[in-house]
Design a protein around this motif. Structure first.
Motif, short mmCIF file in Angstrom:
data_model
loop_
_atom_site.label_atom_id
_atom_site.label_comp_id
_atom_site.label_asym_id
_atom_site.label_seq_id
_atom_site.Cartn_x
_atom_site.Cartn_y
_atom_site.Cartn_z
N UNK A 1 0.82 -1.20 0.00
CA UNK A 1 0.00 0.00 0.00
C UNK A 1 0.86 1.26 0.00
N UNK A 2 2.00 1.24 0.71
CA UNK A 2 2.85 2.43 0.72
C UNK A 2 3.49 2.66 -0.64
N UNK A 3 3.87 1.57 -1.34
CA UNK A 3 4.44 1.75 -2.68
C UNK A 3 3.37 2.18 -3.67
N UNK A 4 2.14 1.69 -3.51
CA UNK A 4 1.04 2.12 -4.37
C UNK A 4 0.76 3.60 -4.13
N UNK A 5 0.76 4.00 -2.85
CA UNK A 5 0.54 5.40 -2.51
C UNK A 5 1.66 6.27 -3.08
N UNK A 6 2.88 5.79 -2.99
CA UNK A 6 4.02 6.52 -3.53
C UNK A 6 3.87 6.71 -5.04
N UNK A 7 3.47 5.66 -5.73
CA UNK A 7 3.29 5.77 -7.18
C UNK A 7 2.11 6.69 -7.51
N UNK A 8 1.05 6.64 -6.72
CA UNK A 8 -0.08 7.55 -6.93
C UNK A 8 0.37 8.99 -6.73
N UNK A 9 1.15 9.24 -5.69
CA UNK A 9 1.68 10.58 -5.45
C UNK A 9 2.55 11.04 -6.61
N UNK A 10 3.40 10.14 -7.08
CA UNK A 10 4.29 10.48 -8.18
C UNK A 10 3.47 10.80 -9.43
N UNK A 11 2.47 9.99 -9.71
CA UNK A 11 1.63 10.20 -10.88
C UNK A 11 0.92 11.54 -10.80
N UNK A 12 0.43 11.89 -9.61
CA UNK A 12 -0.29 13.15 -9.43
C UNK A 12 0.63 14.36 -9.45
N UNK A 13 1.78 14.24 -8.82
CA UNK A 13 2.64 15.41 -8.63
C UNK A 13 3.76 15.54 -9.66
N UNK A 14 4.20 14.43 -10.17
CA UNK A 14 5.30 14.44 -11.16
C UNK A 14 5.02 13.35 -12.19
N UNK A 15 4.00 13.56 -13.03
CA UNK A 15 3.57 12.51 -13.95
C UNK A 15 4.67 12.01 -14.90
N UNK A 16 5.54 12.89 -15.32
CA UNK A 16 6.62 12.45 -16.22
C UNK A 16 7.58 11.53 -15.47
N UNK A 17 7.88 11.85 -14.20
CA UNK A 17 8.73 10.98 -13.40
C UNK A 17 8.09 9.61 -13.24
N UNK A 18 6.78 9.56 -13.01
CA UNK A 18 6.08 8.28 -12.90
C UNK A 18 6.18 7.49 -14.20
N UNK A 19 6.01 8.18 -15.30
CA UNK A 19 6.11 7.52 -16.62
C UNK A 19 7.51 6.96 -16.86
N UNK A 20 8.53 7.76 -16.54
CA UNK A 20 9.92 7.32 -16.72
C UNK A 20 10.22 6.16 -15.78
N UNK A 21 9.72 6.22 -14.56
CA UNK A 21 9.94 5.14 -13.60
C UNK A 21 9.41 3.82 -14.15
N UNK A 22 8.19 3.86 -14.67
CA UNK A 22 7.59 2.63 -15.19
C UNK A 22 8.25 2.17 -16.49
N UNK A 23 8.44 3.08 -17.44
CA UNK A 23 8.94 2.65 -18.74
C UNK A 23 10.45 2.45 -18.78
N UNK A 24 11.20 3.38 -18.23
CA UNK A 24 12.66 3.28 -18.33
C UNK A 24 13.27 2.44 -17.21
#
Length: 106
Positions: free
Chosen positions: A3-26
């Protein structure tokens, strides 16, 4: 994913969407998939780096990922013990507390 990692990814997606995208893809889509190291070996390196650098916020996710990648709790305990002599006792003691907080058996 915890749940904490899901929350972290949700926060990243909301606040820094490009960082979330790079995290997942790269990071997880490319770097973690490269054939030069196994996922198990990558997990050992990542847990060691996070412990040594005292990056406790990211450690729960990566300890769980390490177990998902075939590293036992006992092996993680041994890794953390080894790191105490290189990363320092406080870093190792904190990493043990993080490991202990992860529920046994998934």
């Amino acid at each position: 994913m915890t749940s904490s990692s899901s929350r972290s990814m949700q926060n990243m997606t909301a606040e820094a969407p490009r960082l979330a995208e790079i995290t997942q893809s790269l990071l997880f889509g490319d770097v973690w998939q490269r054939p030069g190291l196994s996922p198990r070996e990558r997990s050992i390196a990542t847990v060691a780096a996070l412990t040594a650098l005292y990056r406790l916020e990211q450690l729960p996710f990566h300890l769980q990922l390490a177990m998902d990648n075939g590293i036992s709790r006992a092996e993680l305990g041994e890794l953390i013990t080894h790191l105490a002599f290189y990363a320092g006792w406080p870093a190792a003691a904190s990493a043990v507390d993080v490991l202990a907080a992860i529920p046994h058996g998934k």
